[in-house]
Motif scaffolding. Structure first.
Motif, PDB file in Angstrom:
ATOM      1  N   UNK A  84      59.008  20.746  34.751  1.00 27.13           N
ATOM      2  CA  UNK A  84      59.464  19.520  35.413  1.00 27.13           C
ATOM      3  C   UNK A  84      60.162  18.600  34.411  1.00 27.13           C
ATOM      4  N   UNK A  85      59.549  18.425  33.233  1.00 25.86           N
ATOM      5  CA  UNK A  85      60.139  17.551  32.218  1.00 25.86           C
ATOM      6  C   UNK A  85      61.454  18.124  31.697  1.00 25.86           C
ATOM      7  N   UNK A  91      68.854  16.973  33.389  1.00 31.10           N
ATOM      8  CA  UNK A  91      69.710  16.285  34.350  1.00 31.10           C
ATOM      9  C   UNK A  91      69.956  14.817  34.000  1.00 31.10           C
ATOM     10  N   UNK A  92      69.055  14.190  33.194  1.00 28.00           N
ATOM     11  CA  UNK A  92      69.239  12.750  32.945  1.00 28.00           C
ATOM     12  C   UNK A  92      68.957  12.316  31.502  1.00 28.00           C
ATOM     13  N   UNK A  93      68.699  13.266  30.603  1.00 35.82           N
ATOM     14  CA  UNK A  93      68.356  12.965  29.204  1.00 35.82           C
ATOM     15  C   UNK A  93      67.120  12.080  29.090  1.00 35.82           C
ATOM     16  N   UNK A  94      66.222  12.163  30.058  1.00 35.67           N
ATOM     17  CA  UNK A  94      64.982  11.423  30.041  1.00 35.67           C
ATOM     18  C   UNK A  94      63.906  12.253  30.739  1.00 35.67           C
TER      19      UNK A  94
END
Length: 99
Positions: A84-85, A91-94
């Motif tokens: 998940x991470x 997808x969002x660099x977070x």
């Protein structure tokens, strides 16, 4: 995890999940206290003391006990979280949920 389940069975340490969660909260607080002491309340890099190791072990034991009591495979849960991470980061660099 079977070692934790066997230990809990041997010493009659099973708890219902709600009470185990309270135990986790307590152990997490003790871990936080030792972490603060090991870093002189953030004034220096953390020194990995025996007390810090012991409190980490206590918190880890409590988490594994909760997993056993809820029928959760901790390795599967970890793999799912890492996937998940990874997906979030890709997808969002977070790794945050963005909520």
């Amino acid at each position: 995890m079977s070692r934790v389940s066997e230990f809990n069975d041997e010493y009659d340490l099973e708890l219902d999940p709600e009470r185990r969660m309270l135990d986790i909260e307590s152990e997490t607080g003790e871990l936080a206290k030792e972490l603060l002491k090991a870093s002189e309340y953030g004034e220096r890099e953390v020194e990995t003391t025996q007390e810090l190791r012991d409190e980490f072990g206590d918190a880890y034991y409590s988490l594994l006990s909760l997993a056993a009591e809820c029928g959760i495979d901790p390795e599967e849960a970890l793999e799912s979280s890492l996937a998940k991470y990874r997906e979030r980061f890709d997808s969002s660099n977070s790794v945050g949920s963005g909520e």
